[in-house]
Design an enzyme around this catalytic site. Structure first.
Site, short mmCIF file in Angstrom:
data_model
loop_
_atom_site.label_atom_id
_atom_site.label_comp_id
_atom_site.label_asym_id
_atom_site.label_seq_id
_atom_site.Cartn_x
_atom_site.Cartn_y
_atom_site.Cartn_z
N ASP A 98 39.23 74.39 -49.78
CA ASP A 98 39.95 74.92 -50.93
C ASP A 98 39.46 74.20 -52.18
O ASP A 98 39.41 72.97 -52.20
CB ASP A 98 41.45 74.72 -50.77
CG ASP A 98 41.98 75.28 -49.44
OD1 ASP A 98 41.42 76.28 -48.98
OD2 ASP A 98 42.93 74.70 -48.89
N ASP A 134 51.25 84.10 -45.30
CA ASP A 134 51.54 82.73 -45.71
C ASP A 134 53.01 82.45 -45.45
O ASP A 134 53.88 83.22 -45.88
CB ASP A 134 51.25 82.54 -47.20
CG ASP A 134 49.75 82.50 -47.51
OD1 ASP A 134 48.96 82.57 -46.55
OD2 ASP A 134 49.38 82.40 -48.69
#
Length: 244
Positions: free
Chosen positions: A129, A8
Site C-alpha cells: 500500500d 472491507d
C-alpha cells in the site's frame, strides 16, 4: 484477467473507506456473507476481503465475518489485514482461504513472508500500500521511506503468489486506477501484480483489456461496484474478450 470484488470489514459490517480513513466509512451491507454470495451469483470468480480493524490491531478482529463468508461461498477468497505470524497464516489457510495477504509484516519482517511463501506455495500474497510512492503500514496509519519497487523486489524468487498494489491516494474516491505506477511496478518484477485503489468506471475495465495491461493478474473493485458505476455482467464479459 481477474476482476476481484472487494469486501472491507469494519466492526462486522461490509464498508468502504475514503482515502483509507477509518472515520470515513460507508456501510454497504450488514451481512458480509450475503454480499459475498451476491458477488458469486453475479459471476465473479475470486473474492478480495480485508479485515480493516485487524490491520490496525495486528490480529484478526472480524474473523467471525470472514468465516461466515467462507461458509457461504464456493469461489476462492483472499484475505488481508492483521495477518502477522506464521500461525495466523496457517490458521486461516486451514479454515479454507485460498490466499492470505501479508502487508505490514512484509515491511517489518520480510523473512517471515519468505518462510510463509515456502511453506504454503501459491497461497501467500504481499500487499503493498503506497502513499505518494512510499509504502504505508499499520492499516495505512504510518508511511515509511521505503519505495514500492524496492520492497517488491525483496520477494523476487521467494514464491510469493501475487502483489496487491494499492494507491491509497486514490482509494475510495473513484478517480481511476493509477495505471502509470501500477504498470511500472508490474514491469519491474516477475511476481504477478493486482491493481487496487481508485477503479472508477467501465473506462478502467476497458483499460484492463489493453495489451500493455496484460502484464497484470487483475484489479480490485470496491465502491464502483457498490455504487453501480460498473455493470458486473458487462465488465466480466469484456474481460473474457466477449463483444458487449
Amino acid at each position: 484477467m481477474i476482476l476481484f470484488p472487494a469486501i472491507d470489514l469494519k466492526d462486522g459490517q461490509c464498508v468502504r473507506l475514503k482515502l483509507g480513513d477509518m472515520a470515513q466509512a460507508t456501510v454497504f451491507n450488514d451481512s458480509p456473507a450475503a454480499q459475498a454470495k451476491s458477488f458469486e451469483d453475479q459471476g465473479f470468480q475470486y473474492l478480495h476481503v480485508v479485515d480493516l480493524n485487524g490491520a490496525f490491531a495486528g490480529e484478526s478482529v472480524n474473523g467471525a465475518a470472514v468465516e461466515a463468508i467462507l461458509g457461504t461461498v464456493k469461489f476462492p477468497v483472499q484475505l488481508g489485514g492483521g495477518i502477522r505470524t506464521i500461525a495466523h497464516v496457517e490458521s486461516w489457510l486451514a479454515k479454507g482461504l485460498a490466499r492470505v495477504i501479508l502487508g505490514t509484516v512484509a515491511v517489518r519482517d520480510p523473512a517471515l513472508v519468505r518462510e510463509a511463501a515456502r511453506k504454503f506455495p501459491g497461497q501467500v500474497a504481499v500487499g503493498i500500500d503506497a502513499r505518494g510512492g512510499k509504502v504505508a503500514v499499520e492499516g495505512w496509519a504510518e508511511t515509511s521511506e521505503l519505495d514500492v519497487v524496492e520492497l517488491a523486489k525483496r520477494f523476487e524468487g521467494a514464491g510469493v503468489a501475487a502483489i496487491i498494489y494499492t494507491d491509497i491516494d486514490r482509494d475510495g474516491i473513484l478517480t481511476g486506477i493509477n495505471w502509470d505506477s501500477t504498470l511500472h511496478l508490474a514491469r519491474a518484477v516477475s511476481i504477478p501484480v493486482i491493481a487496487s485503489g481508485g477503479l472508477a468506471s467501465m473506462d478502467d475495465i476497458r483499460r484492463m483489456t489493453q495489451p500493455d495491461a496484460r502484464v497484470l493478474e487483475g484489479a480490485i473493485s470496491g465502491r464502483a461496484l457498490y455504487d453501480g458505476r460498473i455493470d458486473s455482467r458487462e465488465a466480466l464479459a469484456l474481460l473474457r474478450g466477449e463483444r458487449v
